[in-house]
Design an enzyme around this catalytic site. Structure first.
Site, PDB file in Angstrom:
ATOM      1  N   SER A 120     -65.619  14.189   4.697  1.00 17.66           N
ATOM      2  CA  SER A 120     -66.892  14.977   4.039  1.00 17.66           C
ATOM      3  C   SER A 120     -67.722  14.176   2.672  1.00 17.66           C
ATOM      4  CB  SER A 120     -66.295  16.453   3.486  1.00 17.66           C
ATOM      5  OG  SER A 120     -65.282  16.151   2.703  1.00 17.66           O
ATOM      6  N   ASP A 148     -67.410  23.234  -4.786  1.00 16.41           N
ATOM      7  CA  ASP A 148     -66.779  24.144  -4.248  1.00 16.41           C
ATOM      8  C   ASP A 148     -65.283  24.008  -4.520  1.00 16.41           C
ATOM      9  OD1 ASP A 148     -66.109  21.889  -2.894  1.00 16.41           O
ATOM     10  OD2 ASP A 148     -66.699  22.593  -0.873  1.00 16.41           O
ATOM     11  N   HIS A 187     -65.504  19.322  -3.484  1.00 15.95           N
ATOM     12  CA  HIS A 187     -66.358  18.431  -3.323  1.00 15.95           C
ATOM     13  C   HIS A 187     -67.340  18.643  -4.574  1.00 15.95           C
ATOM     14  CE1 HIS A 187     -65.812  19.602   1.005  1.00 15.95           C
ATOM     15  NE2 HIS A 187     -65.422  18.334   1.078  1.00 15.95           N
TER      16      HIS A 187
END
Ligand SMILES: *[C@@H]1O[C@H](CO)[C@@H](O)[C@H](O)[C@H]1NC(C)=O
Ligand SMILES: *[C@@H]1O[C@H](CO)[C@@H](O)[C@H](O)[C@H]1NC(C)=O
Ligand SMILES: *[C@@H]1O[C@H](CO)[C@@H](O)[C@H](O)[C@H]1NC(C)=O
Ligand SMILES: *[C@@H]1O[C@H](CO)[C@@H](O)[C@H](O)[C@H]1NC(C)=O
Length: 391
Positions: A38, A347, A350
């Site tokens: 990610s 979050d 990240h």
């Protein structure tokens, strides 16, 4: 007419040299080929969601809220390190492979293609699933991403062993990672002791090394290989915390053991990268020190404008670090900050665009790559730096 003949010859030579060198707007690489999780996914997980029926990694709004108001599937409020890298190199944003696969517009892939997918691991999914208390791991490991890459080559450059493909790969900057973080995150956050997870490090590093060697065999000339972040500074881990005060770094407040864990992975990775470099003197293997580039922020958050949240996530569902394992950014109970640029963490897992931007500058226009990226692609050092609103 000797002078004009030689000057014509010279001009001809120049054309040949330039046509071989003028790859991107700044002349360094024709494209970026990216693998990872990610941290680098520009939207693959979003496309794969319908196949995998797994909504954990979709990164739908408010993810992407500062990315010209779009949800792209990037796991941040805006741009990622790979976006800033593309900008520095004068390349367009790197499209997720699955946004183009089957669309017929494969020409777009010639300036870059991204196989990174959120939630993915370096090791295969069955390896990690056996070590994370029955969690479900996306089938997008490094081996699978390489298989996607090989499947797509005929559409981009023809036969994989042809000189066209070798040239395409050779002129590309390969971004190998960050990958491996989830191989540790999934066991660590589901109760596996850190000492046990540490024993996976050589396997994870070897898997990354195999992927690099395979790409070099296919013609890769320049690879950027990032290490892991200081995960002990992440709200997700700080929420779990430890019971003893000694477990926290007195200067930064980060969790000492977890940061040492990341440093251990990075050290092992660098030893192997040095070996690859030794064995392949014509290839450039660049280590990207995500750990120390990020630590700058945790050491002096105010200096860099992160005045509101070093450890508190901008987007979460409450708790001391605005992070809960069970409810996430995007859920109904979400608490969203007003000024993401003042937060390091988006979050809890990240980083924000502002943090990624600072890290990107430190990496590609500063001193946090070994060898320095500027010495490989000098024009980045004379540019004015990463633009604020060029996208
Ligand atoms: C997954 O990786 C492990 C360790 O490398 C290996 O033993 C196993 O055979 C692999 N499984 C699959 C399905 O590829
Ligand atoms: C994962 O994907 C690969 C490649 O697409 C496939 O060969 C493999 O069977 C899949 N594994 C699982 C466990 O679904
Ligand atoms: C690719 O090229 C190699 C070498 O030229 C050749 O041996 C091979 O058969 C080709 N493969 C395909 C699928 O055309
Ligand atoms: C953010 O920081 C500023 C200055 O330190 C402060 O005035 C403000 O109340 C903070 N906002 C939040 C939401 O914490």
């Amino acid at each position: 007419m000797a002078p004009s003949t030689s000057s014509r010859l010279f001009a001809g030579l120049l054309v040949v040299l330039w046509s071989g060198r003028l790859y991107s707007a700044n002349g360094c690489f024709s494209s970026i080929i990216s693998f990872g999780d990610s941290i680098a996914d520009t939207g693959n997980a979003k496309y794969l969601a319908s196949i995998y029926d797994d909504v954990r990694f979709l990164c739908v709004p408010p993810y992407g809220q500062n990315f010209i108001g779009q949800s792209t599937g990037r796991c941040s409020n805006g741009r990622l390190i790979i976006d800033f890298l593309a900008e520095i190199l004068g390349l367009p944003l790197i499209p997720p492979y699955f946004s183009i696969k089957g669309s017929g517009s494969v020409a777009a892939l010639r300036q870059g293609v991204n196989y990174a997918v959120a939630g993915s691991t370096a090791m295969n999914s069955s390896f990690v699933e056996a070590r994370c208390n029955g969690c479900v791991v996306l089938n997008g490991s490094l081996e699978v991403q390489l298989a996607w890459f090989k499947q797509s080559l005929p559409f981009i450059c023809g036969n994989a062993t042809s000189s066209d493909c070798r040239n395409f790969i050779g002129r590309s900057l390969i971004l190998m990672g960050e990958i491996g973080g989830n191989d540790y995150n999934l066991p660590l956050t589901t109760g596996r002791p850190i000492d046990e997870v540490q024993s996976y490090v050589p396997l994870v590093v070897d898997t990354i090394v195999s992927a690099i060697n395979e790409l070099i065999d296919m013609g890769a000339q320049t690879l950027v290989v990032p290490g892991n972040f200081p995960i002990g500074c992440f709200p997700s881990y700080l929420t779990i915390g430890v019971s003893d005060k000694e477990g926290y770094d007195p200067i930064t407040g980060c969790l000492t053991k977890l940061n040492e864990f990341s440093e251990y992975h990075n050290k092992m990775l660098r030893i192997k990268l040095n070996k690859i470099q030794e064995l392949n003197p014509n290839v450039v293997v660049i280590y990207a020190d995500y750990y120390n580039a990020a630590m700058q922020i945790y050491h002096s958050p105010d200096k860099y404008g992160f005045t509101n949240g070093t450890f508190k996530a901008c987007c979460g569902c409450g708790g001391p670090f605005n992070y809960k394992a069970t409810e996430r950014c995007g859920d109904v109970s979400m608490i969203l900050c007003d000024e993401p640029d003042k937060y390091v963490s988006w979050d809890g897992v990240h980083l924000t665009e502002a943090a990624y931007k600072l890290i990107s500058k430190s990496l590609f226009q500063g001193q946090y790559t070994m060898p320095e990226f500027r010495s490989i692609c000098p024009r980045t050092s004379t540019s004015e730096g990463i633009g604020k609103s060029s996208i």
